[in-house]
Each structure stands twice: as structure tokens, then as C-alpha cells.
Design a protein around this motif. Structure first.
Motif, mmCIF file in Angstrom:
data_model
loop_
_atom_site.group_PDB
_atom_site.id
_atom_site.type_symbol
_atom_site.label_atom_id
_atom_site.label_comp_id
_atom_site.label_asym_id
_atom_site.label_seq_id
_atom_site.Cartn_x
_atom_site.Cartn_y
_atom_site.Cartn_z
ATOM 1 N N LYS A 150 0.836 -1.201 0.000
ATOM 2 C CA LYS A 150 0.000 0.000 0.000
ATOM 3 C C LYS A 150 0.870 1.250 0.000
ATOM 4 C CE LYS A 150 -3.882 -2.281 0.247
ATOM 5 N NZ LYS A 150 -4.846 -2.280 -0.878
ATOM 6 N N LYS A 151 0.216 2.403 -0.287
ATOM 7 C CA LYS A 151 0.891 3.690 -0.315
ATOM 8 C C LYS A 151 0.177 4.670 0.605
ATOM 9 C CE LYS A 151 2.237 3.182 -5.199
ATOM 10 N NZ LYS A 151 2.156 3.798 -6.549
ATOM 11 N N ILE A 152 0.944 5.635 1.122
ATOM 12 C CA ILE A 152 0.353 6.738 1.882
ATOM 13 C C ILE A 152 0.976 8.040 1.395
ATOM 14 C CG2 ILE A 152 -0.174 5.380 3.942
ATOM 15 C CD1 ILE A 152 2.340 6.543 5.233
ATOM 16 N N LYS A 153 0.200 9.121 1.402
ATOM 17 C CA LYS A 153 0.694 10.431 1.013
ATOM 18 C C LYS A 153 0.779 11.327 2.242
ATOM 19 C CE LYS A 153 -0.712 10.786 -3.841
ATOM 20 N NZ LYS A 153 -1.512 11.552 -4.822
ATOM 21 N N LEU A 154 1.919 12.014 2.359
ATOM 22 C CA LEU A 154 2.138 12.960 3.443
ATOM 23 C C LEU A 154 2.044 14.369 2.882
ATOM 24 C CD1 LEU A 154 5.194 11.214 5.184
ATOM 25 C CD2 LEU A 154 2.765 10.930 5.682
ATOM 26 N N SER A 155 1.096 15.140 3.357
ATOM 27 C CA SER A 155 0.869 16.490 2.855
ATOM 28 C C SER A 155 1.990 17.434 3.286
ATOM 29 C CB SER A 155 -0.472 17.017 3.371
ATOM 30 O OG SER A 155 -0.616 18.402 3.097
ATOM 31 N N HIS A 156 2.237 18.458 2.460
ATOM 32 C CA HIS A 156 3.226 19.469 2.833
ATOM 33 C C HIS A 156 2.771 20.262 4.061
ATOM 34 C CE1 HIS A 156 0.333 21.855 0.510
ATOM 35 N NE2 HIS A 156 0.836 22.929 1.104
ATOM 36 N N LEU A 157 1.465 20.255 4.308
ATOM 37 C CA LEU A 157 0.949 20.916 5.508
ATOM 38 C C LEU A 157 1.359 20.158 6.771
ATOM 39 C CD1 LEU A 157 -2.654 21.725 4.232
ATOM 40 C CD2 LEU A 157 -0.659 23.255 4.308
ATOM 41 N N VAL A 158 1.686 18.863 6.608
ATOM 42 C CA VAL A 158 2.130 18.040 7.727
ATOM 43 C C VAL A 158 3.651 18.048 7.839
ATOM 44 C CG1 VAL A 158 2.180 15.692 8.662
ATOM 45 C CG2 VAL A 158 0.093 16.566 7.597
ATOM 46 N N THR A 159 4.333 17.848 6.700
ATOM 47 C CA THR A 159 5.799 17.742 6.720
ATOM 48 C C THR A 159 6.495 19.091 6.765
ATOM 49 O OG1 THR A 159 5.925 17.735 4.293
ATOM 50 C CG2 THR A 159 5.648 15.596 5.400
ATOM 51 N N GLY A 160 5.840 20.142 6.214
ATOM 52 C CA GLY A 160 6.484 21.451 6.146
ATOM 53 C C GLY A 160 7.445 21.588 4.982
ATOM 54 N N PHE A 161 7.464 20.607 4.059
ATOM 55 C CA PHE A 161 8.360 20.675 2.911
ATOM 56 C C PHE A 161 7.750 21.534 1.799
ATOM 57 C CE2 PHE A 161 10.671 16.355 3.689
ATOM 58 C CZ PHE A 161 11.204 16.886 4.849
ATOM 59 N N ASN A 162 8.623 22.193 1.002
ATOM 60 C CA ASN A 162 8.170 22.937 -0.171
ATOM 61 C C ASN A 162 8.735 22.287 -1.424
ATOM 62 O OD1 ASN A 162 10.886 23.833 -0.459
ATOM 63 N ND2 ASN A 162 10.488 25.521 0.978
ATOM 64 N N GLN A 163 8.474 22.917 -2.571
ATOM 65 C CA GLN A 163 8.892 22.307 -3.843
ATOM 66 C C GLN A 163 10.405 22.173 -3.928
ATOM 67 O OE1 GLN A 163 8.095 24.553 -7.352
ATOM 68 N NE2 GLN A 163 8.056 22.763 -8.691
ATOM 69 N N ASN A 164 11.145 23.144 -3.395
ATOM 70 C CA ASN A 164 12.604 23.067 -3.435
ATOM 71 C C ASN A 164 13.126 21.876 -2.638
ATOM 72 O OD1 ASN A 164 12.747 25.377 -5.011
ATOM 73 N ND2 ASN A 164 12.829 26.733 -3.217
ATOM 74 N N ASP A 165 12.444 21.543 -1.540
ATOM 75 C CA ASP A 165 12.871 20.404 -0.736
ATOM 76 C C ASP A 165 12.722 19.087 -1.485
ATOM 77 O OD1 ASP A 165 13.477 21.956 1.537
ATOM 78 O OD2 ASP A 165 11.368 21.997 2.116
ATOM 79 N N LEU A 166 11.800 19.040 -2.452
ATOM 80 C CA LEU A 166 11.538 17.793 -3.169
ATOM 81 C C LEU A 166 12.599 17.474 -4.211
ATOM 82 C CD1 LEU A 166 7.672 18.069 -3.702
ATOM 83 C CD2 LEU A 166 8.944 17.204 -1.737
ATOM 84 N N SER A 167 13.560 18.396 -4.418
ATOM 85 C CA SER A 167 14.603 18.137 -5.405
ATOM 86 C C SER A 167 15.503 16.977 -4.971
ATOM 87 C CB SER A 167 15.447 19.387 -5.624
ATOM 88 O OG SER A 167 16.079 19.786 -4.410
ATOM 89 N N TYR A 168 15.614 16.769 -3.662
ATOM 90 C CA TYR A 168 16.367 15.606 -3.183
ATOM 91 C C TYR A 168 15.847 15.231 -1.808
ATOM 92 C CZ TYR A 168 20.080 12.396 -1.949
ATOM 93 O OH TYR A 168 20.776 11.267 -1.587
ATOM 94 N N LEU A 169 15.376 13.984 -1.649
ATOM 95 C CA LEU A 169 14.801 13.497 -0.403
ATOM 96 C C LEU A 169 15.452 12.179 -0.004
ATOM 97 C CD1 LEU A 169 10.999 14.061 -1.125
ATOM 98 C CD2 LEU A 169 12.434 15.451 0.389
ATOM 99 N N MET A 170 15.520 11.948 1.306
ATOM 100 C CA MET A 170 16.002 10.679 1.833
ATOM 101 C C MET A 170 15.040 10.204 2.916
ATOM 102 S SD MET A 170 20.130 11.115 2.300
ATOM 103 C CE MET A 170 19.915 12.491 3.434
ATOM 104 N N ILE A 171 14.823 8.910 2.988
ATOM 105 C CA ILE A 171 14.061 8.326 4.091
ATOM 106 C C ILE A 171 14.994 7.377 4.840
ATOM 107 C CG2 ILE A 171 13.081 6.516 2.594
ATOM 108 C CD1 ILE A 171 10.612 6.583 4.473
#
Length: 506
Positions: free
Chosen positions: A363-384
Motif C-alpha cells: 500500500k501507499k500513503i501520502k504525506l501532505s506538505h501541511l504536515v511535513t512542512g516541505f516545499n517544492q525546493n525540498d523535493l529536489s532531493y529526499l532521503m528516508i
């Protein structure tokens, strides 16, 4: 007047009756268990038992030890004061209370006092007594020596019937051997009740007497590991155990030694619930060894379990855009993932996934930017990352190329591992592709001759060195011959000139 005199006498009767009742209630208090020389860190305590039908105020009782002339006060902990009928109270040395609660967690009715129990030599003894304030009028008194046992072996002295014996400590509970005997008697009574319905009651009774003895002698203890058989690398999960006798009595104290098969071990004195992390996938053999007491050296029950540890299959499957920079996580396995303690980080921000966040299988889940606080620039490189701090996935993740190219992978120890697979689709990170492209655009000034033509034959640098040395030698030889020849000509000219060749003019 007679009536008035009777009224004056009644209060005396009431007081005497109250004191007599109190004395009877306190007389039902007895010393039941003594821990005077525990193995390792010495924690002194004793247990008293209320065999009466009324509550007993233990704080009104005094404690007398033979190595002291003081009548020690007894103080209740956490509001403890009375011992209920059939109840127990443990009196611990003031300074050792925290150590006691660490070893015997869950004990209730705890009291403290300023005393110490002497560690005995072979030819010495000690006595303990409890009284209502008069040292010479004890409610109960016990004298013990090293011959009774429980000396530096983790055992305690326990009143079994009318005798004192060493056994596994059971603070605030029925003495261990009494539990065993009571279970045996209860089982024997059940057998006798059943047998009386038959015509051979006498022989059955005789047989049951033998069975009672056999049950006591054949007491067995079993321990069991309780946990998940399949877990995920880098994710903590719970362990616990259950230890019982063959008469269904649950044992909560003892010595529990765990070996997790990954180079780590742990030890507890209670059947605690705790967590563990395996950092790498594989199959690990877990062993549990149960000892009767902290000072025992031979386990009396064991259990083992193979745990399969899987690679984490959580991935960042997609991200949003300018208007909705969400982050989508996917579970690519058939097992449920607990994401407690996991983090998602960008170059500038990070987000802690809340405890007890579960990702269902496939399954998949989506985390909203309202929850994570990330913006479009942050999405250029992500790590989990998992709770162990290891990178499980990153985004943008991978692209596909073909041909003979090296594939690099960053391990959890930040070492670079490179492998090459010929003529097959290869997976390379974007960062590695850009780096490779930059390297192809750099001119190597140390080998210009090799790069002058793509079709030229490559000559080793050693050949150029030899040719240069040969040219230098030839030039030196030619110079030497030329100089020698010039000198010879000059000498020959000098020899051909004579005196007659000169004329005096004046």
C-alpha cells in the motif's frame, strides 16, 4: 449510683478490649522470608506475613536486629501502611530501596527501615525480631545461621512449614516451595476425589500418596520466547518471555539471559518487555536461558527461536509539484511496516514520522506538505531513514542505462562498493551520471600524445624516454669526434711552418 459507676468502668473495658484486639491482630504477624546475603550487590530485606483476619498497621511495629541495640522504625512507601489479611509486606533498607525496585519490579506493600542484616561467618548467627515497642516482648523472632543456606548465592531464606530453607526469592508472594507443595496437595486431593468414586478407593488412596511425592520430585520449569518470527532490518520490535512450572504456576522473577544471535546479549531479573533491533537482513537464532535466581550458574529452562530479518522495502514512490508538494511512501513487501522513529529529510528540512504509524502491505500513503512542512525546493532531493539512521531510499532515485558501466552503491558504513556487469541494463544515480559526464570532458595534460588522435597507435611513455636518451648519446659522440678532429688539424698546421718561411722587414 451503681449505674453511674458502671458507666465509669465501661471505658476501661473498651480500652482493654481494643488493646487486646490490637494485640491479637498484631500477634498474627510473622517473619516469612529473609534476604541477608544476596549474590553480587547485597540488598537486604525481609518479608512479614499477616495470617490473621484483620488489617495490621506495620508502621506501628518496630524492628530489632541482633547486630544493633536500636528498635528501628518502619515506614511505608507510596502510602503503604496496613497489611491485609493473607497479605505480605517487604521491609527494605532505606539506602537500598532503589536497588530493590530495580531487581524486583512490581513489588507492592514496600516498607523501609534503617537496619542492616549481617553477612554471617561459618560459626556465627543472627536474629531478627518484630515487636510493638518493647524489645523484650517480640511478636515474632527468627535466629538463623549460614548453615540454613542463602549465603551469597542469590537465594533467600524462606519459612517452609516450620523449617527455614533457601529457595528462589519471592518478595510479596507466597514462598516458592510452599507454592510447589500447595500445587501438589491440590492435585493430590483432586486425584483422591476422583478415585473415591471407584470401588478400589483404598488402593487409589495409596497410589495417590505415591503420586504426591512424585509430583514434588518431578517439578519442571519451562520458559518460552514471545516475539515476531519475521521482522525488518533497522526497525525495533518487542521481546518478552513466559516462564511456568508443569503445574501452571507463572514465575516472574529469576535471571533471564538473552542471546540474539547478532553479537549482542541482554540480562534481566524479571520477565520484562523490551525491544531489540537487527541492523542487517538474515536469519538469526535467539536463545533464552532462565536461571532460578540472580546468583545461579546453571540454567533450569531454555528456549530458542529463529527470526527472519527482511530488507526494508519502503520507498519514496512519488512527490508532488509547486501547488501540492506532497511525499508518497510505498510498502513494496507483503508485511506491515511500523514507521515509528523513521525520518524523511531534504537538504534543508527533516520530518519525524510519528510513533505507531503503520504502512500496510503493498500500500501507499501520502504525506501532505501541511504536515511535513516541505516545499517544492525540498523535493529536489529526499532521503528516508530507518530508526538506525540508515538510508532506506532517496528521491529522485534511479535511471536506467545499458552497456558496460560501473555501478556504485553507498553502504550503511559509507563505503563505496563498485561492480560491473557487461551489456546489461544498469541502474545509476543521476549524480553519478553527471560526475561521469564531467570526467569525460576533462583533458589529461599528462598524456596529450595519447589523445592527439583517436586512431593513433598508443606508444608507451617508456619508449619516448629511451629514444630521448639515445639521441643525447649520439649528439655527445658527434660533438666529441668533431672537437677532436679540429684539434688535430690545428696541430698539423703548427708542425708545417719553418724558420725560412719568415722574412725580417726592418
Amino acid at each position: 449510683m451503681k449505674f453511674i459507676n458502671k458507666l465509669k468502668i465501661y471505658p476501661i473495658y473498651i480500652v482493654v478490649g481494643f488493646l487486646a484486639w490490637t494485640g491479637i491482630a498484631q500477634a498474627d504477624l510473622s517473619i516469612n522470608e529473609i534476604m541477608y546475603d544476596g549474590a553480587g550487590a547485597d540488598i537486604d530485606w525481609l518479608e512479614v506475613y499477616n495470617s490473621g483476619t484483620e488489617d495490621v498497621d506495620l508502621t506501628a511495629i518496630k524492628l530489632m536486629i541482633s547486630n544493633s541495640t536500636s528498635n528501628h522504625e518502619i515506614n511505608g512507601q507510596n502510602g503503604a501502611k496496613n497489611i491485609k489479611p493473607g497479605g505480605y509486606g517487604v521491609i527494605v533498607v532505606n539506602s537500598q530501596l532503589s536497588d530493590f525496585t530495580k531487581v524486583w519490579q512490581g513489588s507492592s506493600s514496600i516498607f523501609t527501615s534503617a537496619f542492616s542484616l549481617p553477612n554471617l561467618q561459618d560459626d556465627t548467627s543472627a536474629s531478627i525480631s518484630i515487636n510493638k515497642g518493647d524489645k523484650n516482648a517480640p511478636i515474632d523472632s527468627v535466629t538463623y545461621s549460614k548453615e540454613n543456606g542463602a549465603s551469597n548465592n542469590g537465594q533467600s531464606l524462606q519459612l517452609i512449614g516450620t523449617n527455614w530453607q533457601e529457595s528462589m526469592p519471592t518478595p510479596n508472594r507466597e514462598n516458592y516451595l510452599n507454592q510447589v507443595n500447595n500445587e501438589s496437595i491440590e492435585t493430590d486431593n483432586q486425584n483422591m476425589t476422583t478415585s473415591t468414586t471407584s470401588s478400589t478407593s483404598k488402593s487409589a488412596t495409596s497410589t495417590n500418596s505415591v503420586n504426591k511425592k512424585e509430583i514434588v520430585e518431578e517439578l519442571k520449569i519451562f520458559t518460552k520466547i514471545i516475539t515476531h518470527n519475521v521482522v525488518v532490518a533497522g526497525v525495533s520490535f518487542d521481546f518478552e518471555s513466559e516462564t511456568k512450572t508443569n503445574r501452571n504456576t507463572t514465575l516472574m522473577t529469576g535471571r533471564y539471559v538473552w542471546n540474539f544471535g547478532d553479537g549482542t546479549k541482554n540480562e534481566f531479573v524479571n520477565a520484562n518487555l523490551f525491544s531489540h533491533i537487527y541492523y542487517y537482513p538474515g536469519e538469526y537464532l535467539v536463545n533464552l536461558f532462565y536461571y532460578e535466581s540472580k546468583g545461579s550458574f546453571k540454567p533450569i529452562a531454555t528456549d530458542r527461536l529463529v527470526i527472519k530479518v527482511l530488507s526494508p522495502s519502503v520507498a519514496i514512490s512519488s512527490v508532488g509539484g509547486l501547488l501540492d508538494p506532497y511525499i508518497e511512501l510505498e510498502n513494496k513487501s507483503v508485511y506491515e511496516f511500523n514507521l515509528s522513529g523513521w525520518t524523511i529529510s531534504s537538504m534543508n528540512h527533516y520530518f519525524f514520522i510519528p510513533d505507531q504509524t503503520f504502512l500496510l502491505p503493498n500500500k501507499k500513503i501520502k504525506l501532505s506538505h501541511l504536515v511535513t512542512g516541505f516545499n517544492q525546493n525540498d523535493l529536489s532531493y529526499l532521503m528516508i531513514k530507518n530508526p538506525a539512521g540508515e538510508i532506506v531510499d532517496n528521491f529522485p532515485r534511479l535511471v536506467v542505462q545499458t552497456g558496460k558501466i560501473p555501478v556504485s552503491k553507498i553502504s550503511s558504513q559509507n563505503k563505496i562498493i563498485t561492480r560491473t556487469i557487461p551489456d546489461t541494463p544498469q541502474v545509476v544515480s543521476l549524480k553519478e551520471m553527471n560526475k561521469e559526464k564531467e570526467e569525460t570532458n576533462v583533458i589529461d595534460l599528462s598524456n596529450l600524445s595519447a589523445n592527439s588522435s583517436s586512431t593513433a597507435i598508443k606508444i608507451p611513455n617508456q619508449i619516448y624516454s629511451l629514444v630521448g636518451l639515445l639521441v643525447i648519446i649520439i649528439i655527445a659522440m658527434v660533438s666529441f669526434i668533431f672537437i677532436k678532429k679540429t684539434k688535430d688539424i690545428a696541430q698539423n698546421d703548427d708542425k708545417s711552418i719553418k724558420a725560412d718561411d719568415f722574412t725580417i722587414v726592418e
